[in-house]
Design an enzyme around this catalytic site. Structure first.
Site, short mmCIF file in Angstrom:
data_model
loop_
_atom_site.label_atom_id
_atom_site.label_comp_id
_atom_site.label_asym_id
_atom_site.label_seq_id
_atom_site.Cartn_x
_atom_site.Cartn_y
_atom_site.Cartn_z
N GLU A 1 78.08 21.55 43.50
CA GLU A 1 79.17 21.36 42.70
C GLU A 1 80.66 22.17 43.25
O GLU A 1 80.88 23.25 42.59
CB GLU A 1 79.02 21.83 41.22
CG GLU A 1 77.88 21.28 40.76
CD GLU A 1 77.69 21.49 39.16
OE1 GLU A 1 78.27 22.34 38.59
OE2 GLU A 1 76.81 20.85 38.63
N GLU B 1 70.54 17.04 39.53
CA GLU B 1 70.56 18.20 38.35
C GLU B 1 70.93 17.20 37.13
O GLU B 1 71.66 16.48 37.04
CB GLU B 1 71.73 19.30 38.28
CG GLU B 1 71.49 20.53 38.91
CD GLU B 1 72.44 21.25 38.84
OE1 GLU B 1 73.00 21.65 37.72
OE2 GLU B 1 72.72 22.13 39.85
C1 FCB Z 1 75.30 23.38 36.58
C2 FCB Z 1 75.06 24.31 37.68
C3 FCB Z 1 73.64 24.91 37.36
C4 FCB Z 1 73.52 25.13 35.99
C5 FCB Z 1 73.74 23.86 35.25
C6 FCB Z 1 73.60 24.03 33.55
O1 FCB Z 1 76.61 23.24 36.58
O2 FCB Z 1 74.93 23.72 39.11
O3 FCB Z 1 73.67 26.18 37.98
O4 FCB Z 1 74.19 26.21 35.54
O5 FCB Z 1 75.15 23.44 35.08
#
Ligand code: FCB
Length: 479
Positions: free
Chosen positions: A178, A384
């Site tokens: 990210e 994620e």
């Molecule tokens: C993302 C991050 C991860 C965690 C999630 C909830 O932005 O990559 O580390 O904080 O959100």
């Protein structure tokens, strides 16, 4: 693919069969779980400094101990095996590998990640290693951080070290997690480390992160003796707009948040409208000749992080809020406050998770389908997805977390629908394996499918974790 009750408008399907070879994984990040902040030669990262700065993190929480994963490695690996994970996405703490400005390698740091990778392989779990999940060595920030081009040189050297050390065994290398957060929250909005609020630096950071990725892919390729895959993980803004100027508001944020990354990475160019929009902030002279070719490296898989949608409108100048309460540009934030670029992130319809993020599984399906339409030859991986809720431990010690389970079911259903629509989706990593240090929210927000008691550090698999183990074992979305 066989399906049952397909088409539930709530995305609450079950019985969906995922393709053979689909990867079911879970993810964490070094600063969020490891602890052992000053052991075996590790030096401070920007998150150590930031979390120890009063007022920056909820309750003054820090990652000093976190989940103590550093010391509990073997039992955490056993836990992953018990859950039937096919892959584990973790990140490497750069300040463990090169703790000082000299760049000298700290063997103890390498040894920890070698033990982790070997322990995964012994248990039949694929190692998916991220080089950078936000814990920049503090000495690099002191020299300018991601606003400085020299940080990309340092990142390339670090990538070479890691390629040589683990490139015979890592299954997938991810360069960055990210970069949107690193650049805009770290250098623009200031809610993440290093906490700077300098719009021009944020855009320089965007470019230097993109460049760091390209250089790192080349460095990893040159030094990895195995046959790893290469990737980067992006968090996308799935946009909705309100007001007469909704299309314009959406275009601006799409340029800043999405295309500022996908276009240089996958097409070798910055979007013309992004350069125009930001001309009053910077002239982009930090982009040097040859940079775009260096950035535009072929990758095997594009990592997609998705939690919720974002709704925007052109800022009317009446309610000048700072973009200070949205972890990812959610309600209450304003991009480029005070400038003619201002776009406001407005509140969205619920239901919400404990983060206040709206639950919108259809946004995941839409995102995957649109990425696959724009980049048809690029395999995708959800790196994620998950949800924070306030868990309650039952009298028998179990952790029933029906809302998290429901969230996961709905998003797995969305992913499956995208696959049925032709998306080349290779896998799915649930965020997170463990409750952990949720950045500015400290330990207040729990994303784990495994509960961590932060007093005793004891782990308890939540009901969502048991459900996920079933899915990972069978490849069929359970009841
Ligand atoms: C993302 C991050 C991860 C965690 C999630 C909830 O932005 O990559 O580390 O904080 O959100």
């Amino acid at each position: 693919m066989t399906t049952t009750n397909q088409g539930n408008p709530d995305y609450r399907d079950s019985g969906l069969v995922f393709p053979p070879g689909f990867t079911f994984g879970s993810a964490t990040a070094s600063y969020q779980v490891e602890g052992a902040f000053d052991e075996d030669g590790r030096s401070p990262s920007i998150w150590d400094t930031f979390s120890k700065t009063p007022g920056k993190v909820w309750n003054g929480d820090t990652g000093d101990v976190a989940c103590d994963h550093y010391h509990r490695l073997d039992s955490d690996l056993d836990l992953m095996k018990d859950l039937g994970l096919g892959a584990y996405r973790f990140s490497i703490a750069w300040p463990r590998i090169q703790p000082t400005a000299s760049g000298e390698v700290n063997q103890a740091g390498i040894d920890f990640y070698a033990r982790l990778v070997d322990g995964l392989l012994e248990r039949g779990i694929r190692p998916v290693a991220t080089l950078y999940h936000w814990d920049l060595p503090q000495y690099l920030e002191d020299a300018g951080g991601w606003a400085a081009r020299a940080t990309t040189d340092a990142f390339e050297r670090y990538a070479k070290i890691m390629g040589a050390a683990l490139g015979d065994r890592v299954h997938t290398w991810t360069t960055l997690n990210e970069p949107w957060c690193s650049a805009y929250l770290g250098y623009g909005q200031g809610g993440h480390a290093p906490g700077r609020s300098e719009p021009a630096s944020a855009l320089a950071a965007v470019h230097h992160l993109n460049l760091a990725h390209g250089r790192a892919v080349q460095a990893l390729r040159a030094t990895s003796s195995g046959d790893p895959e290469y990737s980067i993980t992006l968090n996308f803004h799935v946009l909705r707009g309100v007001g007469d100027a909704a299309p314009e508001a959406m275009r601006r944020i799409d340029a800043l948040a999405n295309r500022a990354f996908t276009h240089p990475l996958l097409k070798g160019e910055y979007p013309a409208d992004l350069l125009e929009d930001t001309a009053s902030v910077t002239d982009w002279s930090f982009v040097h000749e040859g940079d775009l070719a260096a950035i535009n490296q072929p990758i095997d898989v594009l990592g997609v992080n998705y939690y919720s949608t974002a709704t925007v409108r052109l800022w009317d100048g009446v309610s000048p809020k700072q973009m200070n309460d949205g972890h990812k540009g959610t309600a209450g934030g304003t991009a480029w406050p005070g400038s003619d670029l201002a776009v406001e992130f407005v509140e969205q319809a619920g239901p919400y998770t404990a983060m206040g993020w709206n639950i919108a599984p259809e946004g995941l399906e839409e995102l995957l389908v649109s990425l696959s339409a724009e980049f048809p030859d690029q395999p995708l991986m959800i790196t994620e997805n998950g949800a924070a809720f306030d868990d309650v431990v039952a009298a028998d010690g179990s952790v029933p977390d029906p809302k998290r389970l429901d969230y996961l079911r709905r998003h797995f259903t969305a992913a499956h629908r995208a696959i049925e629509r032709g998306v080349d989706l290779r896998g799915y990593f649930v965020w997170s394996l463990l409750d952990n240090f949720e950045w500015g929210y400290g330990y207040a927000k729990r994303f784990g499918i495994v509960r961590v008691d932060f007093d005793t550090l004891e782990r308890t698999v939540k009901d969502s974790g048991l459900w996920y183990a079933d899915l990972a074992r069978t490849g069929v979305l359970p009841e």
